[in-house]
Design a protein around this motif. Structure first.
Motif, PDB file in Angstrom:
ATOM      1  N   HIS A  83       0.799  -1.227   0.000  1.00 39.76           N
ATOM      2  CA  HIS A  83       0.000   0.000   0.000  1.00 39.76           C
ATOM      3  C   HIS A  83       0.835   1.283   0.000  1.00 39.76           C
ATOM      4  N   GLY A  84       2.143   1.140   0.176  1.00 43.91           N
ATOM      5  CA  GLY A  84       3.018   2.290   0.023  1.00 43.91           C
ATOM      6  C   GLY A  84       3.233   3.147   1.235  1.00 43.91           C
ATOM      7  N   ARG A  85       2.447   2.916   2.304  1.00 41.94           N
ATOM      8  CA  ARG A  85       2.572   3.774   3.480  1.00 41.94           C
ATOM      9  C   ARG A  85       1.857   3.135   4.666  1.00 41.94           C
ATOM     10  N   LEU A  86       2.043   3.723   5.829  1.00 39.84           N
ATOM     11  CA  LEU A  86       1.303   3.333   7.025  1.00 39.84           C
ATOM     12  C   LEU A  86       1.117   4.590   7.861  1.00 39.84           C
ATOM     13  N   ASP A  87      -0.122   5.017   7.977  1.00 38.38           N
ATOM     14  CA  ASP A  87      -0.421   6.298   8.620  1.00 38.38           C
ATOM     15  C   ASP A  87      -0.942   6.168  10.038  1.00 38.38           C
ATOM     16  N   ILE A  88      -1.660   5.091  10.309  1.00 30.01           N
ATOM     17  CA  ILE A  88      -2.365   4.942  11.584  1.00 30.01           C
ATOM     18  C   ILE A  88      -2.118   3.541  12.111  1.00 30.01           C
ATOM     19  N   VAL A  89      -1.797   3.442  13.397  1.00 33.21           N
ATOM     20  CA  VAL A  89      -1.722   2.152  14.068  1.00 33.21           C
ATOM     21  C   VAL A  89      -2.580   2.210  15.317  1.00 33.21           C
ATOM     22  N   HIS A  90      -3.523   1.292  15.411  1.00 34.30           N
ATOM     23  CA  HIS A  90      -4.255   1.116  16.664  1.00 34.30           C
ATOM     24  C   HIS A  90      -3.747  -0.178  17.293  1.00 34.30           C
ATOM     25  N   ALA A  91      -2.870  -0.036  18.290  1.00 29.73           N
ATOM     26  CA  ALA A  91      -2.282  -1.175  18.998  1.00 29.73           C
ATOM     27  C   ALA A  91      -3.264  -1.596  20.087  1.00 29.73           C
ATOM     28  N   ASN A  92      -4.065  -2.590  19.771  1.00 29.99           N
ATOM     29  CA  ASN A  92      -5.231  -2.904  20.593  1.00 29.99           C
ATOM     30  C   ASN A  92      -5.205  -4.306  21.200  1.00 29.99           C
ATOM     31  N   ALA A  93      -4.401  -5.210  20.673  1.00 27.09           N
ATOM     32  CA  ALA A  93      -4.427  -6.595  21.150  1.00 27.09           C
ATOM     33  C   ALA A  93      -4.100  -6.669  22.637  1.00 27.09           C
ATOM     34  N   GLY A  94      -4.837  -7.521  23.350  1.00 28.17           N
ATOM     35  CA  GLY A  94      -4.590  -7.654  24.787  1.00 28.17           C
ATOM     36  C   GLY A  94      -5.292  -8.856  25.373  1.00 28.17           C
ATOM     37  N   VAL A  95      -4.912  -9.194  26.608  1.00 23.89           N
ATOM     38  CA  VAL A  95      -5.540 -10.287  27.340  1.00 23.89           C
ATOM     39  C   VAL A  95      -5.821  -9.821  28.766  1.00 23.89           C
ATOM     40  N   LEU A  96      -6.776 -10.505  29.405  1.00 15.22           N
ATOM     41  CA  LEU A  96      -7.112 -10.246  30.810  1.00 15.22           C
ATOM     42  C   LEU A  96      -7.254 -11.574  31.528  1.00 15.22           C
ATOM     43  N   MET A  97      -6.521 -11.704  32.636  1.00 14.13           N
ATOM     44  CA  MET A  97      -6.646 -12.879  33.494  1.00 14.13           C
ATOM     45  C   MET A  97      -6.722 -12.414  34.938  1.00 14.13           C
ATOM     46  N   ALA A  98      -7.753 -12.848  35.619  1.00 12.23           N
ATOM     47  CA  ALA A  98      -7.988 -12.389  36.986  1.00 12.23           C
ATOM     48  C   ALA A  98      -6.986 -13.018  37.947  1.00 12.23           C
ATOM     49  N   GLY A  99      -6.699 -12.302  39.035  1.00 17.51           N
ATOM     50  CA  GLY A  99      -5.829 -12.843  40.070  1.00 17.51           C
ATOM     51  C   GLY A  99      -5.320 -11.756  40.994  1.00 17.51           C
ATOM     52  N   THR A 100      -5.018 -12.152  42.224  1.00 25.47           N
ATOM     53  CA  THR A 100      -4.423 -11.248  43.198  1.00 25.47           C
ATOM     54  C   THR A 100      -2.920 -11.519  43.273  1.00 25.47           C
ATOM     55  N   ALA A 101      -2.217 -10.753  44.104  1.00 26.58           N
ATOM     56  CA  ALA A 101      -0.782 -10.967  44.261  1.00 26.58           C
ATOM     57  C   ALA A 101      -0.476 -12.365  44.794  1.00 26.58           C
ATOM     58  N   LEU A 102      -1.449 -12.985  45.459  1.00 26.39           N
ATOM     59  CA  LEU A 102      -1.236 -14.316  46.012  1.00 26.39           C
ATOM     60  C   LEU A 102      -1.800 -15.435  45.149  1.00 26.39           C
ATOM     61  N   THR A 103      -2.740 -15.102  44.252  1.00 27.68           N
ATOM     62  CA  THR A 103      -3.371 -16.162  43.450  1.00 27.68           C
ATOM     63  C   THR A 103      -2.981 -16.143  41.977  1.00 27.68           C
ATOM     64  N   GLN A 104      -2.503 -15.009  41.481  1.00 27.04           N
ATOM     65  CA  GLN A 104      -2.110 -14.945  40.074  1.00 27.04           C
ATOM     66  C   GLN A 104      -0.878 -15.815  39.862  1.00 27.04           C
ATOM     67  N   THR A 105      -0.942 -16.728  38.911  1.00 23.51           N
ATOM     68  CA  THR A 105       0.228 -17.566  38.654  1.00 23.51           C
ATOM     69  C   THR A 105       1.280 -16.771  37.900  1.00 23.51           C
ATOM     70  N   LEU A 106       2.512 -17.223  38.012  1.00 23.64           N
ATOM     71  CA  LEU A 106       3.585 -16.542  37.291  1.00 23.64           C
ATOM     72  C   LEU A 106       3.406 -16.670  35.786  1.00 23.64           C
ATOM     73  N   ASP A 107       2.868 -17.798  35.328  1.00 26.23           N
ATOM     74  CA  ASP A 107       2.588 -17.959  33.899  1.00 26.23           C
ATOM     75  C   ASP A 107       1.556 -16.937  33.433  1.00 26.23           C
ATOM     76  N   GLU A 108       0.514 -16.705  34.250  1.00 26.07           N
ATOM     77  CA  GLU A 108      -0.505 -15.707  33.906  1.00 26.07           C
ATOM     78  C   GLU A 108       0.093 -14.301  33.900  1.00 26.07           C
ATOM     79  N   TRP A 109       0.916 -14.008  34.905  1.00 29.58           N
ATOM     80  CA  TRP A 109       1.589 -12.702  34.962  1.00 29.58           C
ATOM     81  C   TRP A 109       2.435 -12.494  33.712  1.00 29.58           C
ATOM     82  N   ASP A 110       3.239 -13.503  33.378  1.00 27.66           N
ATOM     83  CA  ASP A 110       4.123 -13.383  32.220  1.00 27.66           C
ATOM     84  C   ASP A 110       3.335 -13.253  30.915  1.00 27.66           C
ATOM     85  N   LYS A 111       2.269 -14.035  30.759  1.00 22.33           N
ATOM     86  CA  LYS A 111       1.487 -13.944  29.528  1.00 22.33           C
ATOM     87  C   LYS A 111       0.824 -12.573  29.411  1.00 22.33           C
ATOM     88  N   THR A 112       0.316 -12.040  30.519  1.00 24.00           N
ATOM     89  CA  THR A 112      -0.325 -10.720  30.499  1.00 24.00           C
ATOM     90  C   THR A 112       0.650  -9.653  30.026  1.00 24.00           C
TER      91      THR A 112
END
Length: 255
Positions: A83-112
């Motif tokens: 297309h010859g150019r790139l004018d606009i980027v909407h960086a929107n991709a994301g994930v949400l995983m629930a958890g507290t400091a004691l229940t969130q797994t390290l894998d979930e933290w890292d993936k987030t």
């Protein structure tokens, strides 16, 4: 020409296969941009492409994993080559995983952090060389009200979105001299299923009562409530706005 028009511009939206990303892609296309709807799920991106084309606008579906640096560079290279150019980027991709400091797994933290922070960074980094060369560009990052306030049971998500808030500001001051504007949107509770890890256990009546207590406008938002702000921030109407985070939350953060 209408300053809100994006005619002749090329936009890339990540996480465009559903929810806010899909609504943003549709709105950018309606404003005149050719939209490259990008998602790790090609079927979702293709559905978005077809919705845009059915509405009479221009779109192309693409697949890329935002956490893969080489894949994001290749995705941008393909856009520029085609297309010859790139004018606009909407960086929107994301994930949400629930958890507290004691229940969130390290894998979930890292993936987030891998998806939300690394993925946004790699998306922007892939796009910046072309925008620097053009001496223009508009980048919109999907942060969240969760990056502005503390919330229970969202330790990884709140932390990752807080990082995006300051990434937005840092990029804005770094690249302003190149004519590139970087802003963020901070959606509140948006009815897309994205918040199901936190709200999905509630019955409809319970959810309505919670929303009524927390959101002054008395309802969850929709992706279509978010998309117009993406178009605005991408347009010349926002030509003197950079480094800002726009809450779109029905008043939630004003409580």
């Amino acid at each position: 020409m209408n300053a809100l028009s994006l005619a002749g511009q090329v936009a890339m939206v990540t996480g465009a296969g559903h929810g806010i990303g899909r609504a943003s892609a549709l709105a950018l296309a309606e404003a005149g941009a050719l939209v490259v709807a990008t998602d790790v799920d090609f079927a979702g991106a293709s559905e978005t492409e077809q919705l845009i084309k059915n509405a009479g606008y221009a779109a192309v579906a693409a697949t890329a994993d935002v956490t893969d640096a080489e894949a994001m560079v290749a995705a941008v290279d393909d856009i520029v080559r085609t297309h010859g150019r790139l004018d606009i980027v909407h960086a929107n991709a994301g994930v949400l995983m629930a958890g507290t400091a004691l229940t969130q797994t390290l894998d979930e933290w890292d993936k987030t952090f891998t998806v939300n922070v690394r993925g946004t960074f790699l998306t922007v980094r892939a796009a910046l060389p072309q925008m620097v060369q053009q001496k223009s560009g508009a980048i919109i990052i999907t942060a969240s009200v969760s990056g502005l306030i503390g919330e229970p049971d969202l330790v990884a998500y709140n932390s990752s979105k807080g990082a995006l808030v300051n990434l937005t500001r840092q990029l804005a001051i770094e690249y302003a001299e190149h004519g590139i504007r970087v802003n963020g949107i901070c959606p509140g509770w948006i009815e897309t299923g994205f918040n199901d890890p936190v709200l999905g256990h509630l019955e409809t009546e319970e959810l309505d009562q919670l929303v009524g207590r927390q959101v002054p406008l008395g309802r969850q938002g929709t992706p279509e409530d978010i998309a117009p702000s993406v178009v605005f921030l991408a347009s010349d109407w926002a030509r003197y706005i950079t480094g800002q985070l726009l809450p779109i939350d029905g008043g939630l953060t004003s409580m």
